[in-house]
Design an enzyme around this catalytic site. Structure first.
Site, PDB file in Angstrom:
ATOM      1  N   GLU A   1       0.859  -1.128   0.073  1.00  0.00           N
ATOM      2  CA  GLU A   1      -0.036   0.000  -0.010  1.00  0.00           C
ATOM      3  C   GLU A   1       1.039   1.239  -0.103  1.00  0.00           C
ATOM      4  OE1 GLU A   1      -3.036   0.521   3.056  1.00  0.00           O
ATOM      5  OE2 GLU A   1      -3.786  -1.593   2.583  1.00  0.00           O
TER       6      GLU A   1
ATOM      7  N   ASP B   1      -5.930   9.706   8.942  1.00  0.00           N
ATOM      8  CA  ASP B   1      -4.788   9.532   9.498  1.00  0.00           C
ATOM      9  C   ASP B   1      -4.424  10.055  11.139  1.00  0.00           C
ATOM     10  OD1 ASP B   1      -4.108   7.578   7.171  1.00  0.00           O
ATOM     11  OD2 ASP B   1      -4.034   9.458   6.291  1.00  0.00           O
TER      12      ASP B   1
ATOM     13  N   TYR C   1     -10.729  -4.130   3.050  1.00  0.00           N
ATOM     14  CA  TYR C   1     -10.038  -3.608   3.990  1.00  0.00           C
ATOM     15  C   TYR C   1     -10.745  -3.317   5.459  1.00  0.00           C
ATOM     16  CZ  TYR C   1      -6.086  -0.854   6.176  1.00  0.00           C
ATOM     17  OH  TYR C   1      -5.013  -0.394   7.192  1.00  0.00           O
TER      18      TYR C   1
END
Length: 263
Positions: free
Chosen positions: A49, A60, A175
Site C-alpha cells: 500500500e 490518519d 480492508y
C-alpha cells in the site's frame, strides 16, 4: 485478473495469509522511500500500500500525517508518486501495488488522465478513503473499467444495513478497519476482530484484510489468524520517521511478515 487477484489466488492455493505493508510515498525523500519500497517484497510483503501525500489526511493519525507532511515538504507530488511506481516496476512486475489516499489530488489531475497514468505506471488498485459508495460514478466505476481494483473500507460502525452498499462495487479485497478512529490510535484485538470478519464474509467472497492497530509480529499473527491477512502501516512509518537505516526497517518488516505468515 489483476495482480491483486492473482496474489490472493496464489496465497489461497498455498494456504497462506497475506501480509500487506503501508508506506508513504516520498517519506522522508524519494530516494529513501523507493529503497524501502524495493526491499518490501524481499521482506515478505505480499501487497504494497503506497500512501499518496495529501495536505488534509483526515483518517490518519499523527504518525502518518507527519509522514505525508515530510513527503510534501520534500516536493512529493502525484506525478512523482507514479514515477516512483514506474521505477519500482523496472525490477518487480509481480508485487501488487495499491495507491491509498484521498480524492482531491486525483480530481485535480482529472479522473481519466489519472487512471490512464496509474495503469501505465503499474498501479493495481485504489483505496480512496473519502469517497463513499454513493460517489461510485466519480472514480470507483471508471477505475474498475480501466482494470484497477477499487478496495473499500469497512469499519466497526458499518452495520448490516449499510454493508451491502459498501460491498456492491468493491473488488480485490476488503480492508476492515479494526478500530474506530484514526490510524495508529489503538491496538487491534483478535477477539474483537474475529466476529466482524465472520460477518463480512457472509456479505462477500472477497478476502478480508484487517488493518489499523497492528504493530508487532505477535499482533500480525493473531489478526491474520482470524482474517485473510493483515496490514501494518503506522509501526513501519514510525521507524522511517526515526531515520532508521533501510536494512533495519526492512528487518522489522520481515519480523511482521513472518508473524502474519505463521498464522
Amino acid at each position: 485478473m489483476t495482480r491483486i487477484e492473482s496474489k490472493f489466488a496464489q496465497l489461497r492455493a498455498e494456504g497462506k495469509k497475506a501480509f500487506v505493508s503501508y508506506i508513504m510515498a516520498g517519506d522522508p525523500d524519494i530516494e529513501t522511500s523507493l529503497a524501502v519500497m524495493k526491499g518490501l517484497p524481499g521482506a515478505g510483503v505480499d501487497v504494497i500500500e503506497l500512501g499518496l501525500p495529501f495536505t488534509d489526511p483526515m483518517a490518519d493519525g499523527p504518525t502518518i500525517q507527519l509522514a505525508g507532511q515530510r513527503a510534501l515538504e520534500a516536493g512529493m507530488t502525484l506525478q512523482k508518486t507514479l514515477q516512483m511506481v514506474r521505477d519500482f516496476r523496472t525490477g518487480d512486475n509481480e508485487t501488487p501495488i495499491v495507491l491509498m489516499g484521498y480524492y482531491n489530488p486525483i480530481y485535480s489531475r482529472g479522473v481519466d488522465t489519472f487512471l490512464a497514468e496509474a495503469k501505465e505506471a503499474g498501479i493495481d488498485g485504489l483505496i480512496i478513503v473519502d469517497l463513499p459508495p454513493e460517489e461510485d460514478e466519480e472514480l470507483c466505476l471508471p477505475a474498475q473499467k480501466a482494470g484497477l481494483n477499487f478496495i473499500r473500507l469497512a469499519t466497526p460502525t458499518t452495520d448490516d444495513k449499510r454493508l451491502p452498499k459498501v460491498m456492491q462495487n468493491t473488488s480485490g479485497f476488503v480492508y476492515y478497519v479494526s478500530i474506530t478512529g484514526i490510524t495508529g490510535a489503538a491496538e487491534a484485538r483478535a477477539a474483537d476482530v474475529a466476529p466482524e470478519v465472520a460477518r463480512l464474509k457472509k456479505a462477500t467472497d472477497l478476502p478480508i484484510i484487517v488493518g489499523f492497530g497492528v504493530r508487532t509480529p505477535e499482533s500480525a499473527r493473531d489478526i491474520a489468524a482470524v482474517a485473510d491477512g493483515t496490514v501494518v502501516g503506522t509501526a513501519i512509518v514510525a521507524r522511517i520517521a526515526e531515520k532508521k537505516p533501510v536494512p533495519e526497517i526492512l528487518a522489522f518488516v520481515r519480523s511482521l511478515s513472518d508473524g502474519a505468515h505463521s498464522a
